[in-house]
Design a protein around this motif. Structure first.
Motif, PDB file in Angstrom:
ATOM      1  N   ILE B 144      51.190  23.656  75.954  1.00 55.55           N
ATOM      2  CA  ILE B 144      49.847  23.322  76.444  1.00 55.55           C
ATOM      3  C   ILE B 144      49.461  24.259  77.593  1.00 55.55           C
ATOM      4  CG2 ILE B 144      48.473  21.546  77.576  1.00 55.55           C
ATOM      5  CD1 ILE B 144      50.064  19.475  76.022  1.00 55.55           C
ATOM      6  N   ALA B 145      50.411  24.460  78.522  1.00 52.44           N
ATOM      7  CA  ALA B 145      50.116  25.329  79.656  1.00 52.44           C
ATOM      8  C   ALA B 145      49.869  26.756  79.177  1.00 52.44           C
ATOM      9  CB  ALA B 145      51.269  25.288  80.651  1.00 52.44           C
ATOM     10  N   GLY B 146      50.658  27.213  78.193  1.00 54.09           N
ATOM     11  CA  GLY B 146      50.480  28.560  77.655  1.00 54.09           C
ATOM     12  C   GLY B 146      49.114  28.722  77.014  1.00 54.09           C
ATOM     13  N   ILE B 147      48.712  27.718  76.238  1.00 54.03           N
ATOM     14  CA  ILE B 147      47.402  27.778  75.581  1.00 54.03           C
ATOM     15  C   ILE B 147      46.297  27.845  76.630  1.00 54.03           C
ATOM     16  CG2 ILE B 147      45.753  26.332  74.327  1.00 54.03           C
ATOM     17  CD1 ILE B 147      48.018  25.586  72.448  1.00 54.03           C
ATOM     18  N   THR B 148      46.441  27.038  77.703  1.00 54.31           N
ATOM     19  CA  THR B 148      45.427  27.044  78.756  1.00 54.31           C
ATOM     20  C   THR B 148      45.344  28.420  79.410  1.00 54.31           C
ATOM     21  OG1 THR B 148      45.810  24.717  79.141  1.00 54.31           O
ATOM     22  CG2 THR B 148      44.735  25.937  80.892  1.00 54.31           C
ATOM     23  N   THR B 149      46.517  29.015  79.672  1.00 60.47           N
ATOM     24  CA  THR B 149      46.531  30.328  80.318  1.00 60.47           C
ATOM     25  C   THR B 149      45.839  31.368  79.444  1.00 60.47           C
ATOM     26  OG1 THR B 149      48.689  29.689  81.171  1.00 60.47           O
ATOM     27  CG2 THR B 149      48.038  31.989  81.442  1.00 60.47           C
ATOM     28  N   ILE B 150      46.263  31.435  78.180  1.00 63.27           N
ATOM     29  CA  ILE B 150      45.655  32.402  77.265  1.00 63.27           C
ATOM     30  C   ILE B 150      44.156  32.158  77.179  1.00 63.27           C
ATOM     31  CG2 ILE B 150      45.553  33.159  74.857  1.00 63.27           C
ATOM     32  CD1 ILE B 150      48.484  32.470  74.621  1.00 63.27           C
ATOM     33  N   SER B 151      43.799  30.896  77.113  1.00 63.10           N
ATOM     34  CA  SER B 151      42.401  30.556  76.899  1.00 63.10           C
ATOM     35  C   SER B 151      41.549  30.965  78.105  1.00 63.10           C
ATOM     36  CB  SER B 151      42.333  29.074  76.572  1.00 63.10           C
ATOM     37  OG  SER B 151      41.253  28.462  77.100  1.00 63.10           O
ATOM     38  N   LEU B 152      42.081  30.768  79.325  1.00 59.37           N
ATOM     39  CA  LEU B 152      41.315  31.187  80.503  1.00 59.37           C
ATOM     40  C   LEU B 152      41.184  32.705  80.556  1.00 59.37           C
ATOM     41  CD1 LEU B 152      42.533  28.716  83.265  1.00 59.37           C
ATOM     42  CD2 LEU B 152      40.373  28.738  82.024  1.00 59.37           C
ATOM     43  N   ALA B 153      42.284  33.408  80.243  1.00 54.55           N
ATOM     44  CA  ALA B 153      42.238  34.877  80.277  1.00 54.55           C
ATOM     45  C   ALA B 153      41.229  35.403  79.251  1.00 54.55           C
ATOM     46  CB  ALA B 153      43.631  35.440  79.991  1.00 54.55           C
ATOM     47  N   LEU B 154      41.294  34.841  78.053  1.00 56.64           N
ATOM     48  CA  LEU B 154      40.401  35.307  76.988  1.00 56.64           C
ATOM     49  C   LEU B 154      38.941  34.995  77.337  1.00 56.64           C
ATOM     50  CD1 LEU B 154      40.799  36.705  74.334  1.00 56.64           C
ATOM     51  CD2 LEU B 154      40.899  34.501  73.200  1.00 56.64           C
ATOM     52  N   LEU B 155      38.727  33.830  77.933  1.00 55.11           N
ATOM     53  CA  LEU B 155      37.367  33.459  78.339  1.00 55.11           C
ATOM     54  C   LEU B 155      36.825  34.458  79.356  1.00 55.11           C
ATOM     55  CD1 LEU B 155      36.817  29.644  78.895  1.00 55.11           C
ATOM     56  CD2 LEU B 155      35.592  31.201  77.401  1.00 55.11           C
ATOM     57  N   VAL B 190      38.574  27.583  70.521  1.00 51.80           N
ATOM     58  CA  VAL B 190      38.339  26.174  70.187  1.00 51.80           C
ATOM     59  C   VAL B 190      39.540  25.611  69.436  1.00 51.80           C
ATOM     60  CG1 VAL B 190      36.892  24.581  68.888  1.00 51.80           C
ATOM     61  CG2 VAL B 190      35.841  26.480  70.112  1.00 51.80           C
ATOM     62  N   VAL B 191      39.987  26.353  68.400  1.00 49.80           N
ATOM     63  CA  VAL B 191      41.111  25.882  67.590  1.00 49.80           C
ATOM     64  C   VAL B 191      42.361  25.731  68.450  1.00 49.80           C
ATOM     65  CG1 VAL B 191      42.628  26.453  65.676  1.00 49.80           C
ATOM     66  CG2 VAL B 191      40.182  26.854  65.469  1.00 49.80           C
ATOM     67  N   MET B 192      42.653  26.747  69.268  1.00 49.67           N
ATOM     68  CA  MET B 192      43.870  26.709  70.096  1.00 49.67           C
ATOM     69  C   MET B 192      43.869  25.505  71.028  1.00 49.67           C
ATOM     70  SD  MET B 192      44.422  30.670  71.107  1.00 49.67           S
ATOM     71  CE  MET B 192      44.649  30.174  72.788  1.00 49.67           C
ATOM     72  N   ASN B 193      42.736  25.291  71.692  1.00 48.54           N
ATOM     73  CA  ASN B 193      42.686  24.183  72.638  1.00 48.54           C
ATOM     74  C   ASN B 193      42.797  22.838  71.936  1.00 48.54           C
ATOM     75  OD1 ASN B 193      42.239  24.865  75.580  1.00 48.54           O
ATOM     76  ND2 ASN B 193      40.915  26.329  74.543  1.00 48.54           N
ATOM     77  N   LEU B 194      42.235  22.752  70.736  1.00 50.56           N
ATOM     78  CA  LEU B 194      42.353  21.491  69.998  1.00 50.56           C
ATOM     79  C   LEU B 194      43.796  21.249  69.577  1.00 50.56           C
ATOM     80  CD1 LEU B 194      39.130  21.535  67.836  1.00 50.56           C
ATOM     81  CD2 LEU B 194      39.703  19.946  69.652  1.00 50.56           C
ATOM     82  N   VAL B 195      44.488  22.311  69.148  1.00 51.15           N
ATOM     83  CA  VAL B 195      45.883  22.150  68.740  1.00 51.15           C
ATOM     84  C   VAL B 195      46.734  21.752  69.944  1.00 51.15           C
ATOM     85  CG1 VAL B 195      47.914  23.366  67.900  1.00 51.15           C
ATOM     86  CG2 VAL B 195      45.739  23.682  66.767  1.00 51.15           C
ATOM     87  N   GLY B 196      46.471  22.375  71.098  1.00 51.33           N
ATOM     88  CA  GLY B 196      47.185  21.978  72.309  1.00 51.33           C
ATOM     89  C   GLY B 196      46.905  20.519  72.650  1.00 51.33           C
ATOM     90  N   GLY B 197      45.634  20.145  72.532  1.00 51.57           N
ATOM     91  CA  GLY B 197      45.245  18.783  72.896  1.00 51.57           C
ATOM     92  C   GLY B 197      45.806  17.740  71.954  1.00 51.57           C
ATOM     93  N   PHE B 198      45.965  18.121  70.683  1.00 49.35           N
ATOM     94  CA  PHE B 198      46.393  17.082  69.742  1.00 49.35           C
ATOM     95  C   PHE B 198      47.852  16.708  69.930  1.00 49.35           C
ATOM     96  CE2 PHE B 198      48.785  19.340  66.533  1.00 49.35           C
ATOM     97  CZ  PHE B 198      49.351  18.341  65.762  1.00 49.35           C
TER      98      PHE B 198
END
Lengths: 292, 289
Positions: B144-155, B190-198
C-alpha cells in the motif's frame, strides 16, 4: 469349512450390487456427513455431497445440478440443529419425494455462546455424537433398502468399532497435554462439542457463524484475553480469513498452529479426506501446539 | 479519559497502528486521484473499475491461494485490461466510454464468478477478497505504501496536463500531445490505488476512500491544490475516526471508516464554504465600501 466359504460368497453377493444403476442414490448436505454415509452404505449406496470438500456450508449457494441430484435421490441426509437453514426450501424446490433424515437426531444439543441461544450445529466434533449419527444413518438406509439391512448393520458395526478406537485415541492425546495448557483460540467456534467432550477450551474471535464481519473491538478483546489468560496457541481454520488470525497471534504472543478442520473435509490430497482423518489431524495439531 | 478514547487503542494494539498507517497511506494516494476523477466527471468510473478488479483478484486467489502477489497482479491486470479495452472500444466505435466501461466491467465480473463456481469451491471468496483493514501484515502495508509513493510521484509528473485537461481539454490538445499518455497514466493510477485499497478495505469500500474525500473537498475549496489537501486530510480523519468507532462501538471497521467519511460529506453538503446549502440560504452580507 465349505459352509463358511459359501457364507462368505453369500455375503459378497449380498453386499455387491449388480451395477452402479442398482445403487441406492442418496444426498448428504456436506462432506463430513457424506463420508459417514459412505462408510455405512458401503458398495450399495452412491452418495452425493451438496457442499463438497473445503466448502463452507454457511454460505452455500445451490446450483441446478444440486437440485437434480436431490430429485434423483431416494434419501436426503441433513445434519439438522439449524446447520443447513436452506435444506427445507431446497428439498421442496427440487420436487424430490426423498424423505429428509436428520442425522443428529438424539444428540443432546449445546447452546451456542453467541447470546442468541441458537443450538450449536457442529455436533460431529464429538465422537460420541457421531456414533448416534451412524446409528441414525444405518436405520434410515435399512428402512429405505431392506435388502441391504445386513450389509448396513455389518458396515455400521465395523465403523462404530473404529469410532471407539478414535475416541480412546483423542482422550489419550488430550490427557498428555498439561491441564492448564488445554486452551486454544480459533476463528470459528465450531468446537463447542469437542470442548465439552474432551475438556479443551476453545475461544473464538467471531460469533457462531462465519457471516459476521469482525470489528476492531472484537480483535482487541481477543488479544487482551489471550494475554490475560495466557492462552498458548491460536489456530487457523479452513474456511475463514487466516490473515486476521496471524495478526492476532503475532500481537498476543500465542503460537499459531496449523489448520483445524471443523465444517468441511479436504479433498483426497489434503490432510483430512475422511472424518477419521479429520479428527486425528485436529488432535495432532492441538497436541503439537499445546504440549511443548 | 480523552487519552483512553482517542489514543490508547493505538498505543496498546499494534493492529490498530497498522490499520491507521494503512488508511493514512490510502488517503494520501487515493485522495488526489479521487479529486481528479471528480473534476473530470469520472466519479463513477472508480466504482466500475473496482468491480473490474474483483474477478482478476479472484482468479489470482484461485491459482495460488491467499498470495498477496497473485491477487495484486490479477487485480492490476484485470483493471488495466478493462480500462484500456473500454477506451479502445470507445475510440473505435460509436459507443461512449461510460457505456463501454459498463459493458466491460459487467462481463469481467460475470467471468470471475463463473470461474469461481466452475472450480467448485465455495469457500467464502468474498471473505478473503474483501480484505480486512485489521489484518494488514508487513507485505500488505509495504504494498500500500509503495503504491502511494509511486502514485504521488507519477501525479507530480503528469500534474500539469491533468489539470489542463480538467479545465480546457481543447486547449491542451492544441498546445501539447501529452494529453493521451497522461490520460492512460491516470487510469493506471486509478487501478493501482483501487488494488491497494482493496487489500485493506475490499473493492467497494476502496472506492469510498477515493471518492468521498474528493467530494467533501469540493465543498470547501475552489482551487485544486487546496482541494487535494482537504481530500487527503478528510480521508485520514475518516480512517482515524472510523477505526475508533470500530474499536469502541464494535462496528465492522471498513464500513465504519466509510461511514465517518459519509458523515463528513453530509456535514459538508450542509455547511460547506463553497456551495453548501446553509451558505446558499443565508449568504453573508455583502461588504460595502
Amino acid at each position: 469349512m465349505l459352509k463358511r466359504i459359501a457364507l462368505i460368497f453369500l455375503l459378497v453377493a449380498m453386499t455387491t450390487p449388480a451395477g452402479a444403476q442398482d445403487k441406492l442414490k442418496v444426498v448428504a448436505t456436506f462432506s463430513i456427513l457424506a463420508d459417514l454415509v459412505r462408510n455405512v452404505g458401503g458398495e450399495r449406496v452412491a452418495v452425493t455431497a451438496l457442499v463438497g470438500a473445503n466448502g463452507d456450508a454457511h454460505v452455500y449457494q445451490p446450483s441446478p445440478a444440486d437440485a437434480k441430484s436431490l430429485s434423483d435421490a431416494r434419501l436426503v441426509f441433513a445434519n439438522g440443529l439449524g446447520f443447513e437453514g436452506w435444506i427445507t426450501r431446497l428439498v421442496k424446490a427440487s420436487g424430490t419425494r426423498a424423505p429428509t433424515v436428520v442425522a443428529s437426531t438424539g444428540v443432546k444439543p449445546r447452546r451456542a455462546e453467541d447470546g442468541h441461544g441458537h443450538a450449536d450445529p457442529h455436533a460431529w466434533q464429538s465422537v460420541a455424537n457421531v456414533k448416534l449419527y451412524v446409528a441414525n444413518i444405518r436405520d434410515a438406509l435399512a428402512a429405505s433398502d431392506p435388502a441391504g439391512k445386513g450389509a448396513y448393520e455389518a458396515n455400521a458395526a465395523a465403523y462404530l468399532a473404529r469410532l471407539d478406537v478414535l475416541d480412546a485415541e483423542v482422550k489419550a492425546a488430550i490427557e498428555r497435554i498439561p491441564s492448564d495448557r488445554r486452551k486454544v483460540i480459533t476463528t470459528h467456534d465450531a468446537f463447542g462439542y469437542f470442548a465439552a467432550a474432551y475438556g479443551v477450551a476453545f475461544v473464538a474471535p467471531q460469533g457462531v457463524s462465519t457471516e459476521s464481519e469482525v470489528s476492531a473491538k472484537d480483535v482487541a478483546r481477543i488479544i487482551t484475553q489471550i494475554r490475560k489468560q495466557k492462552i498458548p496457541a491460536v489456530f487457523l481454520e479452513n474456511v475463514t480469513d487466516e490473515r486476521l488470525l496471524q495478526r492476532i497471534g503475532a500481537e498476543s504472543g500465542a503460537r499459531v498452529g496449523g489448520a483445524l478442520y471443523s465444517d468441511a473435509l479436504t479433498d483426497e490430497k489434503g490432510s483430512a479426506p475422511t472424518y477419521l482423518d479429520m479428527m486425528r489431524h485436529n488432535v495432532k495439531q492441538l497436541s503439537m501446539a499445546l504440549t511443548s | 479519559m480523552i487519552y483512553d478514547i482517542l489514543i490508547a487503542p493505538f498505543a496498546e494494539f499494534a493492529f490498530m497502528r497498522r490499520a491507521l498507517v494503512g488508511t493514512f497511506a490510502l488517503a494520501l494516494g487515493a485522495g488526489p486521484v479521487g479529486v481528479f476523477l471528480m473534476l473530470r466527471r469520472m466519479s463513477l468510473v472508480g466504482d466500475a473499475m473496482a468491480h473490474a478488479i474483483l474477478p482478476g483478484a479472484a482468479i489470482g486467489f484461485l491459482l495460488s491461494g491467499l498470495s498477496l502477489f497473485a491477487m495484486t497482479a490479477g487485480g492490476l491486470i484485470a483493471g488495466f485490461v478493462i480500462a484500456l479495452g473500454a477506451g479502445v472500444v470507445a475510440r473505435a466505435t460509436e459507443l461512449k466510454e461510460d457505456a463501454s466501461l459498463a459493458a466491460f466491467f459487467l462481463i469481467s465480473l460475470a467471468v470471475g464468478v463463473t470461474i469461481v463456481s466452475l472450480k467448485g469451491n465455495n469457500v467464502d471468496l468474498l471473505h478473503f477478497l474483501f480484505g480486512t483493514v485489521l489484518a494488514l501484515d508487513d507485505p500488505t502495508l509495504l504494498l500500500i505504501a509503495g503504491i502511494t509513493t509511486i502514485s504521488l510521484a507519477l501525479l507530480a509528473l503528469i500534474y500539469r496536463p491533468l489539470v489542463l485537461e480538467c479545465v480546457d481539454p481543447g486547449f491542451l490538445r492544441s498546445v501539447s500531445r501529452a494529453g493521451a499518455p497522461a490520460h492512460i497514466a491516470f487510469l493506471a493510477l486509478v487501478v493501482m490505488n483501487l488494488v491497494g485499497g482493496f487489500h485493506a478495505l475490499g473493492t467497494l469500500l476502496a472506492v469510498g476512500i477515493m471518492m468521498l474525500p474528493a467530494v467533501i473537498a469540493r465543498f470547501w475549496a475552489r482551487d485544486i491544490t487546496a482541494m487535494i489537501l482537504i481530500a487527503v486530510v478528510s480521508g485520514a480523519i475518516s480512517g482515524y475516526a472510523g477505526l475508533l468507532v470500530s474499536f469502541h462501538a464494535g462496528a465492522p471497521s471498513g464500513p465504519a471508516i466509510i461511514l465517518v467519511a459519509g458523515a463528513l460529506y453530509a456535514a459538508s453538503v450542509l455547511f460547506g464554504r463553497t456551495g453548501g446549502l446553509v451558505r446558499q440560504l443565508f449568504p453573508g452580507r455583502h461588504l460595502e465600501a
